[in-house]
Design a protein around this motif. Structure first.
Motif, PDB file in Angstrom:
ATOM      1  N   ALA A  90       1.910   8.143  -7.899  1.00  0.00           N
ATOM      2  CA  ALA A  90       3.223   7.671  -7.441  1.00  0.00           C
ATOM      3  C   ALA A  90       3.646   8.442  -6.184  1.00  0.00           C
ATOM      4  O   ALA A  90       4.180   7.854  -5.236  1.00  0.00           O
ATOM      5  CB  ALA A  90       4.257   7.828  -8.550  1.00  0.00           C
ATOM      6  N   ARG A  91       3.398   9.733  -6.175  1.00  0.00           N
ATOM      7  CA  ARG A  91       3.750  10.545  -5.002  1.00  0.00           C
ATOM      8  C   ARG A  91       2.938  10.104  -3.779  1.00  0.00           C
ATOM      9  O   ARG A  91       3.475  10.002  -2.672  1.00  0.00           O
ATOM     10  CB  ARG A  91       3.502  12.026  -5.291  1.00  0.00           C
ATOM     11  N   LEU A  92       1.634   9.857  -3.971  1.00  0.00           N
ATOM     12  CA  LEU A  92       0.801   9.413  -2.852  1.00  0.00           C
ATOM     13  C   LEU A  92       1.293   8.065  -2.332  1.00  0.00           C
ATOM     14  O   LEU A  92       1.444   7.884  -1.124  1.00  0.00           O
ATOM     15  CB  LEU A  92      -0.668   9.303  -3.264  1.00  0.00           C
ATOM     16  N   SER A  93       1.554   7.139  -3.240  1.00  0.00           N
ATOM     17  CA  SER A  93       2.035   5.810  -2.838  1.00  0.00           C
ATOM     18  C   SER A  93       3.314   5.918  -2.026  1.00  0.00           C
ATOM     19  O   SER A  93       3.559   5.114  -1.122  1.00  0.00           O
ATOM     20  CB  SER A  93       2.287   4.935  -4.067  1.00  0.00           C
ATOM     21  N   GLY A  94       4.119   6.925  -2.349  1.00  0.00           N
ATOM     22  CA  GLY A  94       5.372   7.137  -1.625  1.00  0.00           C
ATOM     23  C   GLY A  94       5.207   7.866  -0.301  1.00  0.00           C
ATOM     24  O   GLY A  94       6.181   8.124   0.402  1.00  0.00           O
TER      25      GLY A  94
ATOM     26  N   GLY B 248      -4.563   3.336   2.678  1.00  0.00           N
ATOM     27  CA  GLY B 248      -4.366   2.253   1.713  1.00  0.00           C
ATOM     28  C   GLY B 248      -3.565   2.674   0.492  1.00  0.00           C
ATOM     29  O   GLY B 248      -3.692   2.082  -0.578  1.00  0.00           O
ATOM     30  N   ARG B 249      -2.745   3.712   0.640  1.00  0.00           N
ATOM     31  CA  ARG B 249      -2.030   4.281  -0.514  1.00  0.00           C
ATOM     32  C   ARG B 249      -1.142   3.276  -1.231  1.00  0.00           C
ATOM     33  O   ARG B 249      -0.901   3.407  -2.420  1.00  0.00           O
ATOM     34  CB  ARG B 249      -1.233   5.521  -0.097  1.00  0.00           C
ATOM     35  N   GLU B 250      -0.701   2.229  -0.524  1.00  0.00           N
ATOM     36  CA  GLU B 250       0.150   1.220  -1.183  1.00  0.00           C
ATOM     37  C   GLU B 250      -0.628   0.408  -2.212  1.00  0.00           C
ATOM     38  O   GLU B 250      -0.035  -0.225  -3.074  1.00  0.00           O
ATOM     39  CB  GLU B 250       0.749   0.244  -0.147  1.00  0.00           C
ATOM     40  N   THR B 251      -1.957   0.425  -2.114  1.00  0.00           N
ATOM     41  CA  THR B 251      -2.770  -0.361  -3.062  1.00  0.00           C
ATOM     42  C   THR B 251      -3.035   0.391  -4.360  1.00  0.00           C
ATOM     43  O   THR B 251      -3.598  -0.186  -5.292  1.00  0.00           O
ATOM     44  CB  THR B 251      -4.129  -0.750  -2.437  1.00  0.00           C
ATOM     45  N   LEU B 252      -2.651   1.656  -4.417  1.00  0.00           N
ATOM     46  CA  LEU B 252      -2.873   2.453  -5.631  1.00  0.00           C
ATOM     47  C   LEU B 252      -1.868   2.021  -6.694  1.00  0.00           C
ATOM     48  O   LEU B 252      -0.662   2.083  -6.495  1.00  0.00           O
ATOM     49  CB  LEU B 252      -2.711   3.945  -5.310  1.00  0.00           C
TER      50      LEU B 252
ATOM     51  N   ALA C  63      -8.547   8.676  -9.974  1.00  0.00           N
ATOM     52  CA  ALA C  63      -9.976   8.991  -9.845  1.00  0.00           C
ATOM     53  C   ALA C  63     -10.795   7.700  -9.782  1.00  0.00           C
ATOM     54  O   ALA C  63     -11.697   7.566  -8.944  1.00  0.00           O
ATOM     55  CB  ALA C  63     -10.446   9.854 -11.011  1.00  0.00           C
ATOM     56  N   ALA C  64     -10.479   6.735 -10.638  1.00  0.00           N
ATOM     57  CA  ALA C  64     -11.203   5.461 -10.636  1.00  0.00           C
ATOM     58  C   ALA C  64     -10.979   4.720  -9.320  1.00  0.00           C
ATOM     59  O   ALA C  64     -11.900   4.103  -8.765  1.00  0.00           O
ATOM     60  CB  ALA C  64     -10.762   4.604 -11.816  1.00  0.00           C
ATOM     61  N   TRP C  65      -9.753   4.781  -8.808  1.00  0.00           N
ATOM     62  CA  TRP C  65      -9.413   4.151  -7.531  1.00  0.00           C
ATOM     63  C   TRP C  65     -10.231   4.776  -6.406  1.00  0.00           C
ATOM     64  O   TRP C  65     -10.806   4.072  -5.573  1.00  0.00           O
ATOM     65  CB  TRP C  65      -7.911   4.312  -7.304  1.00  0.00           C
TER      66      TRP C  65
END
Length: 190
Positions: free
Chosen positions: A16-20, A65-69, A77-79
């Motif tokens: 969530a932090r990365l996506s943000g 591509g952090r929005e795709t996480l 890890a799988a991502w």
């Protein structure tokens, strides 16, 4: 048990932090999972240099591509492993293209060449053979520099490599080629 002691919850928070857009989250993901990505790449590609390049590409792609996480659809890890598999496939495709191009060049050299025994023809075939033996990415860099007549800047952009790495491959590759060709000359004159 504290909520933060649960690795799944902690991973979801990190995602969530990365996506943000939290760069520190990316650094934490790198600390945790770059060894995993490196191991997968090394086993798949066989060279430390290619594995290190894949790790770098994976984490750059993760940031871009952090929005795709989607933490609800799987672990970070799988991502990351999914991104790594795509990058590994790209490297294999590039290797195949390089091999195919060298084969085509060898075929072209044979079909355009003068009759066997002509020294230019033999030297051209020897050069193609030595480049093929050299392996990637050095063979690709030298082929692009001397056969396709591209500048080192163009090669760096085309291969997504730092300019210094391209220059190093050219310098070391020429030394390697010179040494191999001297050895062939020495053996043939005995």
């Amino acid at each position: 048990m504290h909520v933060h002691d649960d690795p799944d919850v902690e991973s979801a928070e990190l995602a969530a932090r990365l996506s943000g857009g939290d760069r520190e989250a990316l650094a934490e993901m790198y600390r945790r999972w770059s060894p995993l990505v490196h191991t997968i790449a090394l086993r798949s590609l066989g060279t430390r240099e290619d594995a290190e390049d894949v790790v770098q590409q994976v984490f750059v792609a993760a940031w871009r591509g952090r929005e795709t996480l989607r933490p609800d659809r799987g672990s970070p890890a799988a991502w990351l492993v999914g991104i790594a598999k795509h990058r590994i496939a790209d490297v294999r495709t590039q290797r195949y293209r390089t091999h195919r191009n060298l084969q085509a060049l060898a075929t072209e050299a044979v079909t355009e060449a003068a009759p066997p025994g002509d020294s230019d023809w033999a030297e051209r075939l020897l050069l193609v053979h030595e480049l093929e033996r050299m392996g990637d990415p050095r063979a690709t860099v030298l082929r692009m520099a001397f056969i396709e007549d591209r500048t080192q800047d163009e090669i760096a952009r085309a291969l997504g490599m730092p300019l210094g790495t391209v220059k190093s491959h050219v310098r070391r590759g020429l030394i390697e080629l010179r040494d191999r060709l001297k050895e062939v000359e020495r053996v043939s004159s005995e």
